[in-house]
Design an enzyme around this catalytic site. Sequence first.
Site, short mmCIF file in Angstrom:
data_model
loop_
_atom_site.label_atom_id
_atom_site.label_comp_id
_atom_site.label_asym_id
_atom_site.label_seq_id
_atom_site.Cartn_x
_atom_site.Cartn_y
_atom_site.Cartn_z
N ASN A 212 42.41 33.62 32.18
CA ASN A 212 43.66 32.86 32.10
C ASN A 212 43.40 31.43 32.55
O ASN A 212 42.28 31.09 32.95
CB ASN A 212 44.77 33.53 32.93
CG ASN A 212 44.41 33.60 34.40
OD1 ASN A 212 44.28 32.59 35.07
ND2 ASN A 212 44.21 34.82 34.89
N LYS A 291 27.15 43.03 22.30
CA LYS A 291 28.16 42.18 21.67
C LYS A 291 28.85 42.94 20.52
O LYS A 291 28.16 43.50 19.66
CB LYS A 291 27.48 40.91 21.14
CG LYS A 291 28.46 39.91 20.60
CD LYS A 291 27.74 38.65 20.15
CE LYS A 291 28.72 37.75 19.41
NZ LYS A 291 28.08 36.64 18.75
N PRO A 308 44.51 47.08 39.46
CA PRO A 308 45.27 47.33 40.68
C PRO A 308 46.03 46.08 41.09
O PRO A 308 45.58 44.95 40.82
CB PRO A 308 44.18 47.67 41.71
CG PRO A 308 42.93 47.09 41.17
CD PRO A 308 43.06 47.10 39.67
N ASP A 309 47.18 46.24 41.71
CA ASP A 309 47.95 45.10 42.20
C ASP A 309 47.57 44.88 43.67
O ASP A 309 47.88 45.70 44.53
CB ASP A 309 49.45 45.37 42.06
CG ASP A 309 50.26 44.10 42.33
OD1 ASP A 309 50.06 43.46 43.37
OD2 ASP A 309 51.08 43.74 41.47
N PHE A 326 52.56 34.38 44.98
CA PHE A 326 52.91 33.28 44.09
C PHE A 326 53.58 33.84 42.84
O PHE A 326 53.26 34.95 42.42
CB PHE A 326 51.66 32.48 43.69
CG PHE A 326 51.42 31.32 44.60
CD1 PHE A 326 50.94 31.52 45.87
CD2 PHE A 326 51.73 30.03 44.20
CE1 PHE A 326 50.75 30.45 46.74
CE2 PHE A 326 51.54 28.96 45.06
CZ PHE A 326 51.05 29.17 46.33
N LYS A 344 57.65 43.80 45.41
CA LYS A 344 56.31 43.94 45.98
C LYS A 344 56.33 44.04 47.50
O LYS A 344 55.29 44.18 48.12
CB LYS A 344 55.44 42.74 45.56
CG LYS A 344 55.15 42.68 44.08
CD LYS A 344 53.87 41.90 43.81
CE LYS A 344 53.62 41.75 42.33
NZ LYS A 344 52.24 41.34 42.04
O1 C5P Z 1 53.73 40.25 39.33
P1 C5P Z 1 52.97 38.99 39.20
O2 C5P Z 1 51.58 39.21 38.66
O3 C5P Z 1 53.67 37.87 38.51
O4 C5P Z 1 52.79 38.50 40.72
C1 C5P Z 1 52.05 37.39 41.05
C2 C5P Z 1 51.56 37.51 42.46
O5 C5P Z 1 50.95 38.79 42.64
C3 C5P Z 1 50.49 36.50 42.76
O6 C5P Z 1 50.62 36.15 44.13
C4 C5P Z 1 49.21 37.26 42.48
O7 C5P Z 1 48.12 36.75 43.23
C5 C5P Z 1 49.57 38.67 42.88
N1 C5P Z 1 48.90 39.71 42.09
C6 C5P Z 1 48.07 40.61 42.72
N2 C5P Z 1 47.41 41.57 42.00
C7 C5P Z 1 47.63 41.69 40.66
C8 C5P Z 1 48.52 40.79 40.02
C9 C5P Z 1 49.12 39.81 40.74
O8 C5P Z 1 47.87 40.52 43.93
N3 C5P Z 1 47.00 42.63 39.98
#
Ligand code: C5P
Length: 408
Positions: A212, A291, A308-309, A326, A344
């Site tokens: 990104n 490739k 994972p979040d 953020f 969150k």
């Molecule tokens: O839900 P969203 O991706 O928009 O949330 C953004 C926030 O969540 C940012 O602070 C980003 O660093 C964090 N994030 C995370 N792990 C992910 C996706 C986003 O910690 N997989």
Amino acid sequence: MASTGLAGRRVLLGVTGGIAAYKAAELVRRLGDAGAQVRVAMTENAARFVTPLTFQALSGNPVRLSLWDEHAEAAMGHIELARWAEDILIAPASADFLARLAHGLADDLLTTLCLASAAPVHVAPAMNQQMWANAATQANLALLRSRGVGVFGPAAGSQACGEVGSGRLLEPNELVEALANTHRPQTLAGRRVLISAGPTYEDIDPVRFLGNRSSGRMGFAIAAAAVEAGADVTLVAGPVHLPTPAGAQRIDVRSAREMHAAVMRAAESADVYVAAAAVGDFRPQEIAAHKIKKRGDGGMTLELTQNPDILADLAALPRRPLLVGFAAETEHVEAHARAKLERKGLDLVAANQVGGGLGFEADDNCLTLIDHDGTTHLPTASKRELARQLVDIVAQRLERRETGAARR
Ligand code: C5P
């Protein structure tokens, strides 16, 4: 500009021999504008580039050049000048000067002043990019840093010698800002601050990835501001081309899972985690070993799986750092950010509008800070300035969290 910290401050400006010495003339003016009292000492070689008279006229004080000047010594001796200084700033600092300072030489007036003064010393290196990259210069810098000498810059770009690279003197206003920032209140002293920054890259095959447009600049600015505020800073960085802020410990990662692992490990001892990284939400189900080739005229389908979040996993821990997320949004910034705070389980969300010259690849940004108490708008400013404001708010939240916990 955060220059108020310099009002009335006695600054000894050391100018050494390099073409960037011409910028030091402007620097004297800018320091004066910030309220500092300035005296200038030059090396003999600096006087080959700019005359002492220039600095005398701009600073309103006699300029010192040599240890052996009887008249000058009778007026204000070098020890007296060393005592007078509350800050010493060497700009430009040549490779030769850095080497002499690193090794404690006192073979001219300027090195003697540095050794004889109790004032903090800051250097703003300026030199040819190859001289800057030279292992000897870098070793000298590391030695100076380890002794508490502040290093401002250098910047990268085109150089007077026609080369392009690192080694340009920072601009006078940037130097004034950097010096003023050394006097910032140490609101995060003794705190461990963990920051993630930049994008993540999810490999598709050995030559392609999903990424990104995050530049990492906001997160790096927060790391620099947290160091300035006295924190012990760990910066987990995705693939970005940015220099590590002086004093921060950097861990480089590539994918979201690597970032997750690095953050979870470092978070165990962190007081606050600022999630400024733009973590990829998805990754390819499989990374092709070779490739991927075109097959006829047909398209292809990429099977994705969710990453994972990191923030959500940290929020679920029993003992968790203060969590700052953020939210980069293109519309309904505040509403989306507030939803994120709740969903969150965060302590603070820094939301910004992306697009229209703001956000990912821009120098400027504006932030809306949202927590359970309300909303604070930080108007458009440089990412560095916004980072300082955010750091101060984080320091307040940390303090409030502790006093709240102590009362319970
Ligand atoms: O839900 P969203 O991706 O928009 O949330 C953004 C926030 O969540 C940012 O602070 C980003 O660093 C964090 N994030 C995370 N792990 C992910 C996706 C986003 O910690 N997989």
